[in-house]
Design a protein around this motif. Structure first.
Motif, PDB file in Angstrom:
ATOM      1  N   MET A  44       0.813  -1.084   0.036  1.00  0.00           N
ATOM      2  CA  MET A  44       0.035   0.092  -0.122  1.00  0.00           C
ATOM      3  C   MET A  44       0.919   1.265   0.010  1.00  0.00           C
ATOM      4  N   GLU A  45       1.801   1.236   0.799  1.00  0.00           N
ATOM      5  CA  GLU A  45       2.902   2.421   0.801  1.00  0.00           C
ATOM      6  C   GLU A  45       3.460   2.739  -0.686  1.00  0.00           C
ATOM      7  N   TYR A  46       4.035   1.468  -1.305  1.00  0.00           N
ATOM      8  CA  TYR A  46       4.517   1.643  -2.661  1.00  0.00           C
ATOM      9  C   TYR A  46       3.340   2.129  -3.673  1.00  0.00           C
ATOM     10  N   ALA A  47       2.103   1.619  -3.475  1.00  0.00           N
ATOM     11  CA  ALA A  47       1.226   1.990  -4.329  1.00  0.00           C
ATOM     12  C   ALA A  47       0.844   3.485  -4.147  1.00  0.00           C
ATOM     13  N   LEU A  48       0.784   3.840  -2.933  1.00  0.00           N
ATOM     14  CA  LEU A  48       0.475   5.372  -2.419  1.00  0.00           C
ATOM     15  C   LEU A  48       1.519   6.445  -3.257  1.00  0.00           C
ATOM     16  N   LEU A  49       2.932   5.920  -3.157  1.00  0.00           N
ATOM     17  CA  LEU A  49       3.901   6.618  -3.548  1.00  0.00           C
ATOM     18  C   LEU A  49       3.890   6.536  -5.106  1.00  0.00           C
ATOM     19  N   LEU A  50       3.799   5.468  -5.804  1.00  0.00           N
ATOM     20  CA  LEU A  50       3.641   5.644  -7.354  1.00  0.00           C
ATOM     21  C   LEU A  50       2.252   6.542  -7.717  1.00  0.00           C
ATOM     22  N   PHE A  51       1.290   6.507  -6.969  1.00  0.00           N
ATOM     23  CA  PHE A  51       0.088   7.463  -7.431  1.00  0.00           C
ATOM     24  C   PHE A  51       0.555   8.727  -7.198  1.00  0.00           C
ATOM     25  N   LEU A  52       1.302   9.195  -6.157  1.00  0.00           N
ATOM     26  CA  LEU A  52       1.753  10.377  -5.745  1.00  0.00           C
ATOM     27  C   LEU A  52       2.740  10.971  -6.978  1.00  0.00           C
ATOM     28  N   ILE A  53       3.534  10.171  -7.364  1.00  0.00           N
ATOM     29  CA  ILE A  53       4.525  10.570  -8.405  1.00  0.00           C
ATOM     30  C   ILE A  53       3.693  10.667  -9.730  1.00  0.00           C
ATOM     31  N   ALA A  54       3.072   9.936 -10.192  1.00  0.00           N
ATOM     32  CA  ALA A  54       2.117   9.864 -11.089  1.00  0.00           C
ATOM     33  C   ALA A  54       1.216  11.111 -11.204  1.00  0.00           C
TER      34      ALA A  54
END
Length: 81
Positions: A44-54
Motif C-alpha cells: 500500500m505504501e508503494y502504491a501510494l507513492l506511485l500514485f503521488l509520483i504519477a
C-alpha cells in the motif's frame, strides 16, 4: 488468510456444536485476522507513492506542457530551417 478464517470458523462450529456462526462473529474474526497481517502494508505504501509520483508528473505536464512544446518547436525550427 480467508482460508484461515474459514478453517477457524469450522473449528468454532465444531467446538460449539451450534452448526453455525453468526455474521457478526465472522466479521469480527476477519477483522482480527486482517489486523494481525501486516504484509500488505508495504504494498500500500508503494502504491501510494506511485500514485503521488504519477499525479506530480501529470501536474508538471499540465503546467509546463505548452511551454515545452514551444521550446522543442523552436529548436526543431533551428535545426531544420
Amino acid at each position: 488468510m480467508l482460508l484461515m478464517a474459514s478453517r477457524h470458523a469450522k473449528q468454532v462450529q465444531q467446538e460449539s456444536g451450534t452448526g453455525g456462526i453468526t455474521v457478526i462473529g465472522n466479521r469480527t474474526l476477519l477483522l482480527q485476522l486482517l489486523q494481525q497481517d501486516e504484509a500488505g502494508g508495504t504494498l500500500m505504501e508503494y502504491a501510494l507513492l506511485l500514485f503521488l509520483i504519477a499525479l506530480l508528473c501529470i501536474g508538471a505536464v499540465a503546467a509546463f506542457g505548452s511551454s515545452l512544446v514551444q521550446f522543442w518547436t523552436d529548436r526543431t525550427g533551428q535545426l531544420f530551417p
